[in-house]
Design a protein around this motif. Structure first.
Motif, PDB file in Angstrom:
ATOM      1  N   VAL A 113       0.831  -1.199   0.000  1.00 17.06           N
ATOM      2  CA  VAL A 113       0.000   0.000   0.000  1.00 17.06           C
ATOM      3  C   VAL A 113       0.869   1.253   0.000  1.00 17.06           C
ATOM      4  CG1 VAL A 113      -1.770   1.276   1.281  1.00 17.06           C
ATOM      5  CG2 VAL A 113      -1.878  -1.210   1.153  1.00 17.06           C
ATOM      6  N   ILE A 114       1.954   1.202   0.756  1.00 14.76           N
ATOM      7  CA  ILE A 114       2.876   2.351   0.807  1.00 14.76           C
ATOM      8  C   ILE A 114       3.479   2.601  -0.571  1.00 14.76           C
ATOM      9  CG2 ILE A 114       5.012   3.202   1.840  1.00 14.76           C
ATOM     10  CD1 ILE A 114       4.318   1.495   4.302  1.00 14.76           C
ATOM     11  N   PHE A 115       3.893   1.524  -1.239  1.00 14.81           N
ATOM     12  CA  PHE A 115       4.485   1.691  -2.574  1.00 14.81           C
ATOM     13  C   PHE A 115       3.461   2.232  -3.567  1.00 14.81           C
ATOM     14  CE2 PHE A 115       5.284   0.000  -6.823  1.00 14.81           C
ATOM     15  CZ  PHE A 115       6.546   0.526  -7.056  1.00 14.81           C
ATOM     16  N   LYS A 116       2.242   1.752  -3.529  1.00 16.77           N
ATOM     17  CA  LYS A 116       1.211   2.226  -4.461  1.00 16.77           C
ATOM     18  C   LYS A 116       0.927   3.714  -4.256  1.00 16.77           C
ATOM     19  CE  LYS A 116      -1.137  -2.212  -5.094  1.00 16.77           C
ATOM     20  NZ  LYS A 116      -2.377  -2.992  -4.813  1.00 16.77           N
ATOM     21  N   ALA A 117       0.907   4.141  -3.011  1.00 18.10           N
ATOM     22  CA  ALA A 117       0.660   5.558  -2.739  1.00 18.10           C
ATOM     23  C   ALA A 117       1.796   6.426  -3.275  1.00 18.10           C
ATOM     24  CB  ALA A 117       0.486   5.779  -1.235  1.00 18.10           C
ATOM     25  N   LEU A 118       3.046   6.009  -3.043  1.00 16.73           N
ATOM     26  CA  LEU A 118       4.185   6.774  -3.549  1.00 16.73           C
ATOM     27  C   LEU A 118       4.211   6.777  -5.068  1.00 16.73           C
ATOM     28  CD1 LEU A 118       6.796   8.307  -2.982  1.00 16.73           C
ATOM     29  CD2 LEU A 118       7.992   6.117  -2.895  1.00 16.73           C
ATOM     30  N   LYS A 119       3.883   5.649  -5.687  1.00 16.34           N
ATOM     31  CA  LYS A 119       3.871   5.564  -7.146  1.00 16.34           C
ATOM     32  C   LYS A 119       2.796   6.466  -7.731  1.00 16.34           C
ATOM     33  CE  LYS A 119       5.267   3.437 -10.981  1.00 16.34           C
ATOM     34  NZ  LYS A 119       4.418   4.112 -11.958  1.00 16.34           N
ATOM     35  N   ALA A 120       1.618   6.492  -7.104  1.00 15.23           N
ATOM     36  CA  ALA A 120       0.532   7.342  -7.603  1.00 15.23           C
ATOM     37  C   ALA A 120       0.899   8.817  -7.520  1.00 15.23           C
ATOM     38  CB  ALA A 120      -0.746   7.058  -6.812  1.00 15.23           C
ATOM     39  N   LEU A 121       1.519   9.229  -6.425  1.00 16.45           N
ATOM     40  CA  LEU A 121       1.923  10.625  -6.280  1.00 16.45           C
ATOM     41  C   LEU A 121       3.027  10.993  -7.263  1.00 16.45           C
ATOM     42  CD1 LEU A 121       1.951  10.974  -2.386  1.00 16.45           C
ATOM     43  CD2 LEU A 121       0.162  11.681  -3.972  1.00 16.45           C
ATOM     44  N   SER A 122       3.953  10.069  -7.517  1.00 18.78           N
ATOM     45  CA  SER A 122       5.033  10.340  -8.463  1.00 18.78           C
ATOM     46  C   SER A 122       4.513  10.453  -9.884  1.00 18.78           C
ATOM     47  CB  SER A 122       6.097   9.238  -8.371  1.00 18.78           C
ATOM     48  OG  SER A 122       6.719   9.249  -7.111  1.00 18.78           O
ATOM     49  N   ASP A 123       3.524   9.617 -10.237  1.00 13.48           N
ATOM     50  CA  ASP A 123       2.956   9.687 -11.584  1.00 13.48           C
ATOM     51  C   ASP A 123       2.165  10.971 -11.781  1.00 13.48           C
ATOM     52  OD1 ASP A 123       4.071   7.273 -12.132  1.00 13.48           O
ATOM     53  OD2 ASP A 123       2.254   6.102 -11.771  1.00 13.48           O
ATOM     54  N   ARG A 124       1.475  11.395 -10.746  1.00 15.66           N
ATOM     55  CA  ARG A 124       0.641  12.591 -10.875  1.00 15.66           C
ATOM     56  C   ARG A 124       1.490  13.862 -10.885  1.00 15.66           C
ATOM     57  NH1 ARG A 124      -3.982  14.615 -12.569  1.00 15.66           N
ATOM     58  NH2 ARG A 124      -5.200  13.001 -11.539  1.00 15.66           N
TER      59      ARG A 124
END
Length: 777
Positions: free
Chosen positions: A395-406
């Motif tokens: 979950v932590i990785f998905k949140a960081l990935k989503a913020l980096s993509d946005r």
């Protein structure tokens, strides 16, 4: 439970028999070890012995798999070290005793006992057991962190250095189903952030690199897993450091802050600086404004059962001083947290996003720094799950990935608001309205999701971009918003019939639902402006990459010129008389409304000289009356009528009153209908019919330039084909695409297609790229 329970079911070491023989005569397997009885006991013996009043309070443990008993000789009065109990190393099968290594050497090194068969207990189990028995809790924790290493999570360019969720879990070296929290640290470069994490979580081991050099030893974002507290520890690059990507680095810090449960702001200054409060205040505002919405969207998009944005992280300000007292120590009644809140209010910063803010200070008279208070404060916050719950590492990785993509991409320096640590420019679209200069308020890369540009403020009209949008008033009243544009002819008219109607009745406004709702010169007089009757006007923003909105769809002049190219061959045998008649009629049809028709001009309006057949009549661009050449030889701009900035022909009377305001109405000016541009073309082509008999008196380039619609690229700017890049020459003709207005060669623009948005309702020349677009052009 029966005393005959199998060894396999109990998971005990085979051969551990009852040593009391109180009820079982030493034949049952041992299940308990009594510390005060100093023996192993079966079920029956343990129960019978400890029924007695004097033995009832003995401490005893249940044996587990791999249990190693104490040495039987050491615990006896005849042992080598009374009072010191050693774990057994072997069991003598003949003596039925458990012996430590020293007792075994002392009692079985000679004589007949030397040949007694013995069973050796598992050495590694014994060693681990011995070590565990001799360790205190702090030593055990220190041993758990001996193999921890850190890894680069995000580099200085905001690029994640782990490929996927499994790679993140592998490098973190934790279990996929492990629930953990995230602790990150912030602060100025050189304040010892990495040193603080190493001593707070890893007992001084250099998990995060430290260096005495001036250059920052931490570049990017590094992460490690603390197995003792079960947290992901994140080390960040320091503020105020030497970096070429300052904007990206600052935005990266807030991404880390957004996925953290606890953040440590480390400061080594003797007094708390304003930078600390501005950083946290701006971070709070940016978190609420940009990240809360995105984290909620990530929760829904990834189907996560753990909310990511219930509230921001808790903040611990770790303040180390040397020469000054800690915050709040001057007056015992002052709570440090209250003093911190007062500083926030004085600076106009409100850290509303953070779930809590705590102050932990330490004064270092002599090194090393004491981190025990910070460790206790962290452990207390980690145990608090009321606002932030532990979650899986995936979950932590998905949140960081989503913020980096946005929130990614370059940040233009000329658009930065450096008064804030986290200005909106870090996270919002960088497009700016060409008309009013307003910036787009949507998030970065919103175009990937099909979200259009949007600004906070209303736009202002700019003639350069003509950013008006007309909507049909009748459709609007029926609950529909249908955009309409002025154009030369209706979609149902043939090309030549539409041109004839345009010459007679002016431009049209056509609604897809209501049909033709307006003609600019439908009546002899009293024609009203369409804004007052059939359409609504809205001023909209002009974003980069888009065209103006009320495009110049009045292409009568270009249609006429296209037709002239075809008609020139047919009239090559015409005499001068018919040619002038046709030219005079054509001039009247394209003349502005305030011009007197040629058929009504018999005498010069000033000197009253009668016009003969070969005499040329001239219209004054100011008053519209007819004059001879001598009475209208002066020139000046007439912007009130739309002639400007270049000087045009005016009569002597109007030239003398150049400073007077002409009393005209917008309808009389009639610039909207396109008659003015048509007249300009007419002046260029009025002698064409007669001139084709012998030679062309007016250069064709001048005619084409005057006739071209506003969205066409001028001929003199077109040097290469827009598609194949071939250079234009005498042998290679240039053609305009009626949709985009760019210049192409014939091979790249031989398709034919209607372009309603530009006023071409019948098939006309379009380029390959425009022809590939779906829907109406």
């Amino acid at each position: 439970m029966s005393a005959q329970t199998s060894v396999t079911e109990k998971g005990l070491n085979p051969g551990l028999m009852c040593q009391e023989s109180y009820s079982c005569s030493g034949t049952d397997e041992a299940v308990f070890e009594c510390d005060e009885c100093c023996s192993l006991q079966c079920f029956r013996c343990e129960e019978e012995l400890h029924r007695q009043e004097r033995l009832r309070n003995h401490e005893r443990i249940r044996l587990k798999a791999g249990h190693v008993p104490y040495c039987d000789i050491c615990k006896s009065p005849n042992g080598h070290s009374p009072g010191v109990r050693q774990r057994a190393f072997v069991r003598c099968q003949s003596c039925k005793n458990n012996l430590c290594l020293e007792c075994q050497k002392r009692t079985h090194s000679g004589g007949s006992k030397r040949r007694h068969p013995v069973t050796v207990y598992n050495v590694s189990t014994i060693q681990d057991s011995l070590e565990a028995e001799g360790m205190d809790e702090e030593t055990k924790r220190k041993k758990m962190t001996e193999k921890v290493v850190s890894f680069l999570l995000v580099d200085e360019n905001e690029e994640i250095q782990v490929t996927n969720e499994d790679d993140f879990i592998r490098k973190l070296d934790c279990k996929p189903d492990q629930h953990l929290k995230v602790v990150s640290i912030f602060g100025n470069t050189g304040d010892g952030k990495s040193h603080t994490l190493n001593h707070t979580f890893f007992y001084g081991r250099e998990v995060f690199k430290t260096s005495p050099a001036q250059e920052s030893c931490t570049v990017g974002v590094w992460a490690a897993y603390d197995p003792v507290h079960r947290v992901a520890v994140i080390d960040t690059e320091g503020l105020l450091g030497a970096t070429v990507n300052l904007s990206q680095r600052t935005r990266l810090l807030l991404k880390v802050l957004a996925i953290s449960d606890i953040i440590i702001y480390r400061t080594h200054a003797d007094r708390l600086h304003n930078d600390l409060f501005k950083f946290l205040g701006d971070a709070s505002e940016a978190y609420l404004k940009h990240f809360t919405k995105e984290l909620k969207a990530t929760t829904a998009r990834c189907g996560l059962d753990v909310p990511l944005s219930t509230l921001g992280p808790a903040v611990i300000i770790f303040h180390e001083t040397v020469h000054t007292q800690l915050l709040g120590s001057d007056h015992s009644s002052d709570v440090p947290e209250k003093l911190i809140q007062d500083r926030f209010r004085k600076l106009g910063r409100f850290p509303e996003a953070f779930s809590s803010i705590h102050y932990k200070g330490t004064r270092t008279y002599n090194p090393p720094t004491d981190f025990s208070g910070l460790r206790r404060a962290l452990e207390q916050q980690l145990e608090n799950n009321t606002t932030r719950s532990p979650r899986h590492p995936g979950v932590i990785f998905k949140a960081l990935k989503a913020l980096s993509d946005r929130f990614s991409g370059e940040i233009p320096d000329d658009q930065m608001a450096h008064s804030s640590f986290f200005p909106d420019e870090y996270f919002t679209c960088s497009s700016v309205c060409l008309s009013c200069g307003a910036g787009c308020k949507n998030s970065m890369n919103h175009a990937k999701e099909g979200v259009p540009h949007e600004a906070k403020s209303r736009c202002s009209y700019s003639h350069q971009y003509d950013n008006r949008v007309y909507t049909c008033k009748a459709c609007y009243e029926r609950g529909k918003e249908v955009s309409v544009v002025p154009k030369t002819s209706a979609s149902t008219d043939s090309p030549w019939m539409g041109l004839a109607k345009y010459a007679w009745s002016g431009y049209v406004i056509e609604c897809p639902n209501c049909g033709v709702v307006y003609r600019s010169r439908q009546y002899w007089f009293g024609n009203q402006d369409p804004v007052d009757t059939v359409v609504r006007t809205e001023i909209v923003h002009v974003w980069p990459g888009t065209d103006g909105f009320l495009k110049d769809n009045n292409n009568a002049a270009q249609r006429l010129l296209d037709g002239m190219n075809f008609m020139a061959q047919s009239v090559s045998e015409l005499s001068l008389g018919p040619t002038k008649a046709v030219t005079s009629w054509l001039t009247d049809q394209i003349a502005p409304a305030y011009w007197r028709p040629n058929s009504q001009i018999l005498n010069c309006n000033k000197c009253a000289t009668s016009f003969k057949d070969n005499d040329t009549k001239h219209h004054c661009r100011a008053c519209g009356e007819g004059f001879c050449d001598s009475c209208s030889s002066k020139t000046r701009p007439v912007p009130e009528r739309g002639w400007g900035p270049a000087p045009v022909r005016v009569c002597d009377n109007c030239y003398d009153t150049r400073n007077a305001q002409l009393d005209i109405t917008e309808a009389q000016a009639d610039d909207e209908g396109g008659t003015l541009i048509a007249r300009k073309v007419g002046e260029a082509v009025q002698n064409t019919l007669g001139a084709v008999v012998t030679a062309i008196d007016i250069p064709l380039g001048l005619v084409k330039d005057a006739a071209r619609p506003a969205y066409w690229v001028p001929d003199h700017e077109i040097l290469h084909c827009h598609n194949c890049r071939k250079e234009f020459s005498v042998k290679l003709s240039k053609h305009h695409c009626r949709a985009c207005g760019q210049g192409f060669c014939d091979e790249c623009s031989h398709d034919r297609r209607a372009v309603p948005s530009r006023g071409w309702d019948h098939p006309v020349r379009v380029c390959f790229n425009c022809n590939k677009k779906p829907g109406d052009l």
